[in-house]
Design a protein around this motif. Sequence first.
Motif, PDB file in Angstrom:
ATOM      1  N   VAL A   1       3.528   2.918   3.192  1.00 16.56           N
ATOM      2  CA  VAL A   1       4.052   1.900   4.117  1.00 16.56           C
ATOM      3  C   VAL A   1       5.569   2.015   4.283  1.00 16.56           C
ATOM      4  O   VAL A   1       6.143   1.460   5.223  1.00 16.56           O
ATOM      5  CB  VAL A   1       3.685   0.465   3.668  1.00 16.56           C
ATOM      6  CG1 VAL A   1       2.175   0.249   3.723  1.00 16.56           C
ATOM      7  CG2 VAL A   1       4.235   0.138   2.281  1.00 16.56           C
ATOM      8  N   GLY A   2       6.223   2.733   3.338  1.00 18.21           N
ATOM      9  CA  GLY A   2       7.672   2.943   3.467  1.00 18.21           C
ATOM     10  C   GLY A   2       8.515   2.321   2.360  1.00 18.21           C
ATOM     11  O   GLY A   2       9.718   2.143   2.528  1.00 18.21           O
ATOM     12  N   LYS A   3       7.912   2.032   1.221  1.00 22.50           N
ATOM     13  CA  LYS A   3       8.659   1.397   0.121  1.00 22.50           C
ATOM     14  C   LYS A   3       9.802   2.290  -0.370  1.00 22.50           C
ATOM     15  O   LYS A   3      10.926   1.838  -0.532  1.00 22.50           O
ATOM     16  CB  LYS A   3       7.713   1.079  -1.052  1.00 22.50           C
ATOM     17  CG  LYS A   3       6.564   0.155  -0.664  1.00 22.50           C
ATOM     18  CD  LYS A   3       5.653  -0.147  -1.841  1.00 22.50           C
ATOM     19  CE  LYS A   3       4.937   1.065  -2.407  1.00 22.50           C
ATOM     20  NZ  LYS A   3       3.995   1.702  -1.443  1.00 22.50           N
TER      21      LYS A   3
ATOM     22  N   SER B   1      11.172   4.792   1.249  1.00 20.77           N
ATOM     23  CA  SER B   1      12.129   4.998   2.344  1.00 20.77           C
ATOM     24  C   SER B   1      13.087   3.813   2.501  1.00 20.77           C
ATOM     25  O   SER B   1      14.275   4.001   2.755  1.00 20.77           O
ATOM     26  CB  SER B   1      11.374   5.219   3.663  1.00 20.77           C
ATOM     27  OG  SER B   1      10.485   6.298   3.533  1.00 20.77           O
TER      28      SER B   1
ATOM     29  N   ASP C   1      10.010   0.982  14.599  1.00 22.28           N
ATOM     30  CA  ASP C   1      10.492   1.994  15.555  1.00 22.28           C
ATOM     31  C   ASP C   1       9.342   2.706  16.264  1.00 22.28           C
ATOM     32  O   ASP C   1       9.522   3.298  17.326  1.00 22.28           O
ATOM     33  CB  ASP C   1      11.355   3.032  14.808  1.00 22.28           C
ATOM     34  CG  ASP C   1      10.585   3.722  13.696  1.00 22.28           C
ATOM     35  OD1 ASP C   1      10.115   4.858  13.896  1.00 22.28           O
ATOM     36  OD2 ASP C   1      10.408   3.121  12.625  1.00 22.28           O
ATOM     37  N   LEU C   2       8.138   2.651  15.669  1.00 23.04           N
ATOM     38  CA  LEU C   2       6.995   3.352  16.260  1.00 23.04           C
ATOM     39  C   LEU C   2       6.398   2.549  17.417  1.00 23.04           C
ATOM     40  O   LEU C   2       6.368   1.328  17.391  1.00 23.04           O
ATOM     41  CB  LEU C   2       5.927   3.613  15.190  1.00 23.04           C
ATOM     42  CG  LEU C   2       6.318   4.606  14.081  1.00 23.04           C
ATOM     43  CD1 LEU C   2       5.223   4.656  13.011  1.00 23.04           C
ATOM     44  CD2 LEU C   2       6.582   5.990  14.644  1.00 23.04           C
TER      45      LEU C   2
ATOM     46  N   GLU D   1       1.875   3.774  -7.480  1.00 21.77           N
ATOM     47  CA  GLU D   1       1.492   2.376  -7.384  1.00 21.77           C
ATOM     48  C   GLU D   1      -0.018   2.156  -7.530  1.00 21.77           C
ATOM     49  O   GLU D   1      -0.474   1.069  -7.842  1.00 21.77           O
ATOM     50  CB  GLU D   1       2.014   1.739  -6.088  1.00 21.77           C
ATOM     51  CG  GLU D   1       1.650   2.448  -4.791  1.00 21.77           C
ATOM     52  CD  GLU D   1       2.714   3.455  -4.360  1.00 21.77           C
ATOM     53  OE1 GLU D   1       3.120   4.299  -5.184  1.00 21.77           O
ATOM     54  OE2 GLU D   1       3.115   3.401  -3.193  1.00 21.77           O
TER      55      GLU D   1
ATOM     56  N   ASP E   1       0.822  -1.211   0.000  1.00 23.36           N
ATOM     57  CA  ASP E   1       0.000   0.000   0.000  1.00 23.36           C
ATOM     58  C   ASP E   1       0.862   1.270   0.000  1.00 23.36           C
ATOM     59  O   ASP E   1       2.033   1.233   0.381  1.00 23.36           O
ATOM     60  CB  ASP E   1      -0.888   0.020   1.246  1.00 23.36           C
ATOM     61  CG  ASP E   1      -2.079  -0.919   1.112  1.00 23.36           C
ATOM     62  OD1 ASP E   1      -2.156  -1.664   0.116  1.00 23.36           O
ATOM     63  OD2 ASP E   1      -2.938  -0.901   2.016  1.00 23.36           O
ATOM     64  N   GLY E   2       0.250   2.386  -0.355  1.00 21.82           N
ATOM     65  CA  GLY E   2       0.928   3.675  -0.288  1.00 21.82           C
ATOM     66  C   GLY E   2       1.268   4.022   1.153  1.00 21.82           C
ATOM     67  O   GLY E   2       0.541   3.647   2.073  1.00 21.82           O
TER      68      GLY E   2
END
Length: 186
Positions: free
Chosen positions: A23-25, A27, A131-132, A76, A20-21
Amino acid sequence: MTGEEVMAYDYLFKVIAVGDGAVGKTSITLRFSTGTFRESYIMTIGVDFAVKAIDVGTREGTKRIKLQIWDTGGQERFSYVRPLYYKGAMGGLLVFDVTQSESFQNVPKWFQEVKKNRGNIPLVLVGNKVDLPDRKITCEQATELAKKNGVQYLEASAKTGESIEKVFVELSKSMVEYAKQIEKEG
Ligand code: G3D
Ligand code: MG
């Protein structure tokens, strides 16, 4: 360093990052690729890719793998980029955000989409943003889903860098095995 040394590698693999948009792809791709001295970005039709070479231990000893990691540039959602994006991919990261349940619920859809386009290419399921503090998806839940789909599950953080290298190393090992299998089957 000569040009020849820069170019030398045993395998070149195209890798995609799906999920999904937000999510950190992007990054994850950036965290992995910009940590090195060899990096390049090439802009195509809404698709960027980063290049990075890593050394990976395989059954035949250490191999130098050149990874061409594609990123959709946030497009995406749009079907017109999909064929170009999937074409020739030898492996992928299926990323979800451990703090966003919906991104985890959509994981089966992404498994299906990859399968439809690329058959059984190796995938690693990545639970990003560990990390969250407010995570919604447990390691057990994700491990179970990964097992059901015959892939490995790894938890990572593009923010801290935790397990980012590992994700690509594990995927690379699987891609080497997959490439050999394809070669054998002709
Ligand atoms: P995408 O490419 O999958 O759409 P992005 O996702 O890489 O653009 O990331 C979406 C947002 O999540 C970004 O925040 C980014 O900084 C953040 N993010 C990505 N990975 C991590 C992580 O591991 N930990 C944390 N805490 N945040 C992360 P913004 O605010 O720019 O939208
Ligand atoms: Mg992105």
